[in-house]
Structure formats: C-alpha cells, structure tokens
Design a protein around this motif. Structure first.
Motif, PDB file in Angstrom:
ATOM      1  N   ALA A 244       0.844  -1.191   0.000  1.00 31.27           N
ATOM      2  CA  ALA A 244       0.000   0.000   0.000  1.00 31.27           C
ATOM      3  C   ALA A 244       0.879   1.240   0.000  1.00 31.27           C
ATOM      4  CB  ALA A 244      -0.931   0.004   1.211  1.00 31.27           C
ATOM      5  N   PHE A 245       0.371   2.325  -0.613  1.00 33.60           N
ATOM      6  CA  PHE A 245       1.055   3.603  -0.666  1.00 33.60           C
ATOM      7  C   PHE A 245       0.562   4.498   0.463  1.00 33.60           C
ATOM      8  CE2 PHE A 245       1.693   2.009  -4.872  1.00 33.60           C
ATOM      9  CZ  PHE A 245       2.899   2.528  -5.285  1.00 33.60           C
ATOM     10  N   ASP A 246       1.413   5.441   0.843  1.00 35.22           N
ATOM     11  CA  ASP A 246       1.022   6.425   1.830  1.00 35.22           C
ATOM     12  C   ASP A 246       0.047   7.412   1.179  1.00 35.22           C
ATOM     13  OD1 ASP A 246       1.531   9.256   3.228  1.00 35.22           O
ATOM     14  OD2 ASP A 246       2.011   7.682   4.668  1.00 35.22           O
ATOM     15  N   ALA A 247      -1.103   7.583   1.789  1.00 37.36           N
ATOM     16  CA  ALA A 247      -2.136   8.413   1.176  1.00 37.36           C
ATOM     17  C   ALA A 247      -1.761   9.887   1.156  1.00 37.36           C
ATOM     18  CB  ALA A 247      -3.453   8.232   1.930  1.00 37.36           C
ATOM     19  N   ALA A 248      -0.925  10.347   2.062  1.00 36.03           N
ATOM     20  CA  ALA A 248      -0.566  11.765   2.128  1.00 36.03           C
ATOM     21  C   ALA A 248       0.559  12.117   1.166  1.00 36.03           C
ATOM     22  CB  ALA A 248      -0.178  12.137   3.558  1.00 36.03           C
ATOM     23  N   THR A 249       1.584  11.258   1.079  1.00 33.29           N
ATOM     24  CA  THR A 249       2.757  11.566   0.255  1.00 33.29           C
ATOM     25  C   THR A 249       2.804  10.776  -1.042  1.00 33.29           C
ATOM     26  OG1 THR A 249       4.066   9.887   1.419  1.00 33.29           O
ATOM     27  CG2 THR A 249       4.070  12.120   2.322  1.00 33.29           C
ATOM     28  N   HIS A 250       1.940   9.786  -1.211  1.00 34.47           N
ATOM     29  CA  HIS A 250       1.930   8.934  -2.409  1.00 34.47           C
ATOM     30  C   HIS A 250       3.292   8.269  -2.622  1.00 34.47           C
ATOM     31  CE1 HIS A 250      -1.970  10.648  -3.291  1.00 34.47           C
ATOM     32  NE2 HIS A 250      -1.446  11.871  -3.242  1.00 34.47           N
ATOM     33  N   THR A 251       3.866   7.821  -1.539  1.00 36.32           N
ATOM     34  CA  THR A 251       5.138   7.104  -1.587  1.00 36.32           C
ATOM     35  C   THR A 251       4.943   5.710  -1.018  1.00 36.32           C
ATOM     36  OG1 THR A 251       5.772   7.989   0.577  1.00 36.32           O
ATOM     37  CG2 THR A 251       6.499   9.211  -1.378  1.00 36.32           C
ATOM     38  N   VAL A 252       5.928   4.856  -1.294  1.00 37.77           N
ATOM     39  CA  VAL A 252       5.880   3.481  -0.832  1.00 37.77           C
ATOM     40  C   VAL A 252       7.272   3.086  -0.366  1.00 37.77           C
ATOM     41  CG1 VAL A 252       6.388   2.464  -3.093  1.00 37.77           C
ATOM     42  CG2 VAL A 252       5.100   1.139  -1.396  1.00 37.77           C
ATOM     43  N   GLN A 253       7.340   2.183   0.586  1.00 37.06           N
ATOM     44  CA  GLN A 253       8.620   1.720   1.112  1.00 37.06           C
ATOM     45  C   GLN A 253       9.103   0.497   0.352  1.00 37.06           C
ATOM     46  OE1 GLN A 253       9.008   1.075   5.289  1.00 37.06           O
ATOM     47  NE2 GLN A 253       8.666   3.213   5.844  1.00 37.06           N
ATOM     48  N   LEU A 254      10.402   0.486   0.110  1.00 36.53           N
ATOM     49  CA  LEU A 254      11.075  -0.655  -0.512  1.00 36.53           C
ATOM     50  C   LEU A 254      12.098  -1.205   0.463  1.00 36.53           C
ATOM     51  CD1 LEU A 254      11.777   0.752  -4.082  1.00 36.53           C
ATOM     52  CD2 LEU A 254       9.796  -0.538  -3.326  1.00 36.53           C
ATOM     53  N   ARG A 255      12.181  -2.522   0.528  1.00 33.19           N
ATOM     54  CA  ARG A 255      13.160  -3.186   1.382  1.00 33.19           C
ATOM     55  C   ARG A 255      14.034  -4.078   0.520  1.00 33.19           C
ATOM     56  NH1 ARG A 255       9.594  -5.019   6.723  1.00 33.19           N
ATOM     57  NH2 ARG A 255       9.478  -2.923   7.675  1.00 33.19           N
TER      58      ARG A 255
END
Length: 360
Positions: A244-255
């Motif tokens: 899921a993406f962050d609704a405020a920043t439209h970013t996503v975490q990668l590991r």
C-alpha cells in the motif's frame, strides 16, 4: 623615410606589445559538454537507510527497581542470556506463599481421599447411608479441585516472578541500554535494545512513479558508503515492496536485503538505491513520471568542487566565463559522478576547477 636605427626600435616596441597581449590572454580552459541522458530508460535513485531485520526493544512487563545490569552497549549476547534483573523480592514471596498453599491443599486432599475410602467400605457393609457416602465423595472431589486451582495460582505466581529477569531473545548485539542501576522499570518502558547483525536490509521511500519503473528493472544497485563493500547489485525479484502507498505523500517503502558478505554495514547508516528502467519504461510512465524522476547526467569526477557544505561545478556562460553552480550528486564510479540536479543538457563544465577559479 625612417632610418635603420629608428626602424629597429619600432620593431622591438611592436614585438613587445604583441608578446604582452598574448601573455594577457588566458590559456584555453578544458571543458566537458554535458550530454542528454539516453532515452532508452530512466535511472531512478533514492536515499535509504540500513536496518536490521530483527531489531528488538526489550521492555519491562512489571514494575520495580533495576538491581542488576549484565550488559552494556556493544556487547555480543547469546540467546537466553540474562541482560537485566529487576527487584523481585515481593514476587518471589508471593510465589513461595502460593507453593505453600498448594502443599496444604494436597494434605487436605490426602485426608479427603482416605475418608472417602473408609466411607466407601462402610457403605459396602451397610453401616452408613448412601447420603453419607455421597458427602465424603463430594469432599474428596472438592479437595481435588482446590489443589488444581492452587497449582494454577502458584504457576501464575512463578511465571510472574520470571518477568523480573530480562533475557536475550536471540543471538545479537546490544545497541541501546537507556537505563542505569537504580532506575525504576515500568510496564512498557524499553530497557535494552538488541539487533541481529547477520540479517540486514536497506529501506527506501520512493515515489509512485519510481516504484512503477522498478517492476521493469532487472537489478537494484545498493550503495552503502560506510561499508567495506560499498556497492553491490541485488536482483529486483528480491526487493520487497509494501502493498500500500502512503495516502498523504503517495510514496511506498522498498526493502532490499543485504547479503551476509557485506562487512561494515550497521543499522542506521546512510545508503542509496538505484535502478535502470527498461527500454519502454519512460514511455509507459509518461510525462508525469519523467518530471518526477528528472534527468541525470554524468560528469568527470575532477570537475567537482567541494567547499565546506557546498558541492558544485564551474559552468561556462554565454561569454565563456566560468561560474560556480551548486549541484546535487548521486553515485560515483571513481572517474565519473552522477549529477541529480543543477545541470542541463549542453552545459559546458570546466574539468579543472582550479584553472576555472583563476580565470574567474
């Protein structure tokens, strides 16, 4: 007509003027013209941080004073090793009292069992009524239930007393000890932090468009400047992307997992991840993705100027004068440096900053 003597003097004066004019002209400045990046795919890079896959903050479940501290920051601990001890005198006394109650209940159970056996024999000879036998049986069963209840209570007290000793959940390294002897431990307060150095990863936060291009990449480059193995390539299939993406920043975490052979990497270190999109990634991402990712250029490493906290290059203006311009750098292979922002295609960069400074 001029005399021979006057003609020779005039030639000497004219030659000297020519030499002075030539000497006043600065030497040609070596430059490098910035080339537009290839359109076969966009290169995406993002800042990241090194994390431990297993990083545990060991907190207290009970209240009490810290009476023993067995470890300090940097110590290597084994699974099950004692880390810290909290004052457990009251808890131990409760456990002892519960154990004594169990012993008393067992004694009562033994008396009830013998009484039930005697009443049973008397009932077979018809010396007592059935009601008396039933009462003896009920007392025996009640004594059994009492023993079981007190045993459970004693087990809970014993378990409670175990909360006063904190042990390492796995083999690792102590990274934080935010308490000292005598501090009051409260339920939920972190007392010791331990991480497993054998399993590390790099976590980055990227934009939505950049995450879309990752699906078309084959490998992901990981650069950890502070590690002994600074750069390595990880297959893109091993990269974990949050669902899921962050609704405020439209970013996503990668590991991105780090191989075990990476020496010198520690949790909290700065890192960078980068990947090259496929041939059609730019067309699929569209204009919005191109604006988000931006153009990136390569310049010679000798052109970089570092002054205190400023990093820049000398760029020639329309009149050929070198002007210092601040830039933001990316990865470097030793001979060329990636410039993320601050340059445009066609800019002429001075490859000798010292000569450019003197000319300026």
């Amino acid at each position: 007509m001029l005399k021979t003597r006057d003609l020779v003097a005039a030639c000497v004066v004219f030659g000297g003027a020519v030499n002075m004019a030539l000497a006043a002209q600065p030497a040609a400045l070596a430059t490098y013209q910035v080339q537009a990046p290839a359109r076969h795919g966009q290169r995406v890079s993002a800042e990241a941080v090194v994390e431990a896959v297993r990083d545990t903050q060991i907190a207290a479940q009970v209240q009490g004073a810290v009476v023993a501290l067995r470890v300090k920051v940097g110590d290597k601990v084994q699974a099950g090793q004692e880390l810290l001890r909290i004052d457990a005198r009251a808890a131990n006394q409760n456990a002892a009292a519960s154990a004594a109650q169990v012993q008393a209940a067992r004694a009562q159970l033994e008396v009830a069992a013998k009484e039930h056996e005697r009443q049973k024999q008397l009932a077979q000879k018809h010396y007592i009524s059935q009601a008396a036998l039933d009462r003896a049986k009920a007392q025996w069963e009640a004594a059994q239930a009492q023993v079981q209840a007190l045993q459970a209570q004693a087990g809970a007290a014993q378990t409670q007393s175990g909360f006063y000793v904190l042990k390492a959940p796995y083999t690792g390294i102590v990274s934080e000890v935010p308490v000292v002897l005598g501090d009051m431990a409260m339920p939920g307060r972190p007392l010791v932090r331990v991480y497993d150095p054998s399993a590390l990863r790099v976590t980055a936060t990227v934009a939505q468009s950049a995450a879309a291009s990752l699906a078309l990449a084959s490998t992901v480059e990981v650069d950890v400047p502070g590690a002994k193995v600074a750069r390595l390539a990880v297959p893109a299939a091993q990269v974990q992307r949050f669902p899921a993406f962050d609704a405020a920043t439209h970013t996503v975490q990668l590991r991105v997992p780090l191989p075990a052979q990476v020496q010198g990497a520690l949790p909290g270190m700065f890192a960078r991840v980068a990947w090259q999109g496929a041939a059609d990634s730019a067309a699929q991402a569209g204009k919005e993705a191109e604006q988000a990712v931006g153009q990136q250029f390569l310049v010679p490493a000798s052109a970089i100027v570092r002054r205190a906290e400023m990093t820049g290059v000398y760029v020639l203006d329309a009149q050929g004068r070198p002007l210092l311009r601040q830039v933001r750098l990316g990865n470097s292979d030793g001979t060329q440096v990636e410039v993320l922002s601050g340059l445009r295609a066609g800019d002429k960069v001075a490859t000798d900053p010292q000569a450019a400074a003197k000319m300026r």
